[in-house]
Scaffold this motif. Structure first.
Motif, mmCIF file in Angstrom:
data_model
loop_
_atom_site.group_PDB
_atom_site.id
_atom_site.type_symbol
_atom_site.label_atom_id
_atom_site.label_comp_id
_atom_site.label_asym_id
_atom_site.label_seq_id
_atom_site.Cartn_x
_atom_site.Cartn_y
_atom_site.Cartn_z
ATOM 1 N N GLY A 1 0.843 -1.307 0.137
ATOM 2 C CA GLY A 1 0.090 -0.289 0.081
ATOM 3 C C GLY A 1 0.804 1.378 -0.167
ATOM 4 O O GLY A 1 0.635 2.310 -0.758
ATOM 5 N N PHE B 1 2.511 1.560 -3.295
ATOM 6 C CA PHE B 1 1.304 2.274 -4.276
ATOM 7 C C PHE B 1 1.250 3.619 -4.119
ATOM 8 O O PHE B 1 1.288 4.292 -5.231
ATOM 9 C CB PHE B 1 0.183 1.266 -3.995
ATOM 10 C CG PHE B 1 -0.837 1.842 -5.045
ATOM 11 C CD1 PHE B 1 -1.147 1.341 -6.152
ATOM 12 C CD2 PHE B 1 -2.025 2.832 -4.682
ATOM 13 C CE1 PHE B 1 -2.012 1.739 -7.164
ATOM 14 C CE2 PHE B 1 -3.024 3.422 -5.326
ATOM 15 C CZ PHE B 1 -3.247 2.685 -6.539
ATOM 16 N N GLU B 2 1.257 4.098 -2.915
ATOM 17 C CA GLU B 2 0.910 5.747 -2.599
ATOM 18 C C GLU B 2 2.410 6.307 -2.905
ATOM 19 O O GLU B 2 2.222 7.407 -3.430
ATOM 20 C CB GLU B 2 0.652 5.708 -1.037
ATOM 21 C CG GLU B 2 -0.689 5.507 -0.728
ATOM 22 C CD GLU B 2 -1.549 5.844 -1.521
ATOM 23 O OE1 GLU B 2 -1.689 7.350 -1.582
ATOM 24 O OE2 GLU B 2 -2.563 5.417 -2.083
ATOM 25 N N ILE C 1 -7.045 -3.769 -8.570
ATOM 26 C CA ILE C 1 -5.461 -3.844 -7.983
ATOM 27 C C ILE C 1 -5.284 -4.510 -6.814
ATOM 28 O O ILE C 1 -4.435 -4.949 -6.441
ATOM 29 C CB ILE C 1 -4.957 -2.291 -8.145
ATOM 30 C CG1 ILE C 1 -3.419 -2.147 -7.594
ATOM 31 C CG2 ILE C 1 -5.630 -1.332 -7.065
ATOM 32 C CD1 ILE C 1 -2.607 -2.675 -8.802
ATOM 33 N N LEU D 1 -2.344 -7.127 -5.206
ATOM 34 C CA LEU D 1 -1.730 -6.762 -4.026
ATOM 35 C C LEU D 1 -2.001 -7.925 -2.805
ATOM 36 O O LEU D 1 -1.098 -8.375 -2.207
ATOM 37 C CB LEU D 1 -2.010 -5.407 -3.215
ATOM 38 C CG LEU D 1 -1.785 -4.235 -4.126
ATOM 39 C CD1 LEU D 1 -1.963 -2.969 -3.362
ATOM 40 C CD2 LEU D 1 -0.547 -4.456 -4.933
#
Lengths: 174, 199
Positions: A28, A31-32, A91, A95
């Motif tokens: 996460g 991704f950010e 997505i 993940l």
């Protein structure tokens, strides 16, 4: 260790849970921090392949990737504009599958083979997901909300777990 | 190449999951209306419980009513999808019905608590987001009253974390509870128990 018929938790289960949560948090954060990576390597190919599939099925579909940097693409189906976001591309399944596979007690080789088979499978499913949504948009736009929010969301999760459980079978056989 | 023998168990799971999800969809409206009442009451209590700020429900539509300022924010059409996901996952798992009941109960309780907290914190985000969209002079006027009621000021991290929770967290929580519960069963499927014992 408590039996499996009661809500008992053993140490290995807790370790698995910890690794899964750590994996999800790490991915996460990645991704950010690196949205461009996911936009270029995931969203863009998914959107392009879905549009090509729709066009191959004679659907009037036009893709605009001008907003890719903002985290979305615009897909016009029969002149109605739809915004493809990361949520639409499934997505989460990518993940979650990665985290589940890395958290599971298996050898590095087994995990690598799981990711090598599972991630492309989920990628293909995501392409089909957008294609199905495009077809629904073309045939029955009133159903798009139901399919987008519920049917395809659960189908993606179900397919991801199907793929993961298949890999568990491979781990056993090995 | 896919091996047919290895496909059986995952395929059975997938079909059961699809069937349960389909059945749950039919009852989604009823479940949603009932579940909302279970979530809004404790969230309103956390918001002060005096009715000054409260979530109200009209059918499936949820609103945050801020009576002191005469504001009403429509939250969204609530579905609590991760609750249905968790129910479908536990129902689809091949296990004793008692296991499903007990772990399903754990999942519902965990998700319910997360929904109450996210509704409570979501109220802060909604109100502060609104406040920051106002002209500076109006905002300065309202700020003391709002801060009294909503002490957790909106900032980038809070909004961002809340956004992440909505996007990834909720589904992950449902999946995590199921994975935690089902791992002993899945280890049997993969033979991991046998491998670890052999080591």
């Amino acid at each position: 260790m408590l039996g499996i018929d009661t809500p008992g938790i053993d140490r290995r289960s807790l370790r698995f849970l910890g690794l899964f949560v750590a994996g999800m948090v790490s991915l996460g954060v990645l991704f950010e921090c690196l949205p461009v990576l996911f936009q270029q390597l995931y969203m863009s190919p998914v959107a392009h392949l879905s549009t090509s599939l729709l066009q191959a099925m004679s659907v009037d579909a036009v893709l605009d990737t001008g907003h890719l940097g903002d985290g979305f693409c615009e897909l016009a189906v029969s002149r109605i504009l739809y915004r493809i976001t990361f949520d639409c591309t499934g997505i989460f399944a990518i993940l979650a599958f990665t985290s589940l596979t890395l958290a599971y007690p298996a050898t590095v080789r087994q995990r690598a083979s799981g990711l090598a088979v599972g991630l492309p499978a989920i990628f293909v499913f995501s392409v089909l997901r957008i294609t199905v949504l495009g077809l629904i948009a073309n045939l029955e736009p009133a159903w798009i909300e139901l399919f987008h929010v519920y049917v395809m969301e659960l189908a993606t999760l179900g397919f991801m777990l199907f793929t993961w459980m298949y890999w568990l079978g491979q781990v056993r056989r090995a | 190449m896919l091996e047919r023998a290895l496909l059986r168990a995952p395929l059975v799971f997938l079909l059961r999951f699809a069937a349960v999800a389909g059945v749950l969809y039919l009852f989604r409206a009823d479940v949603s209306a009932f579940y909302l009442s279970l979530v809004t009451a404790p969230a309103n209590w956390l918001l002060g419980g005096d009715g000054g700020v409260a979530y109200t429900r009209q059918g499936h539509e949820l609103s945050l009513v801020y009576r002191q300022l005469g504001l009403r924010f429509t939250v969204h059409d609530i579905i609590y999808q991760n609750l249905l996901v968790a129910l479908a996952l536990f129902a689809a798992t091949q296990a004793h019905w008692m296991w499903k009941l007990q772990w399903g109960g754990v999942a519902i309780l965990t998700l319910w608590a997360s929904h109450v907290v996210s509704l409570f914190l979501g109220g802060h985000v909604i109100v502060w987001d609104f406040l920051w969209s106002l002209p500076t002079d109006v905002r300065a006027d309202l700020l003391p009253r709002v801060a009294e009621r909503f002490p957790m000021e909106r900032d980038w991290l809070f909004s961002r974390l809340f956004g992440l929770w909505h996007t990834w967290g909720r589904q992950s929580l449902a999946l995590a509870v199921w994975a935690l519960a089902a791992l002993p069963l899945l280890r049997r499927l993969s033979g991991a128990d046998t491998q670890e014992t052999a080591k």
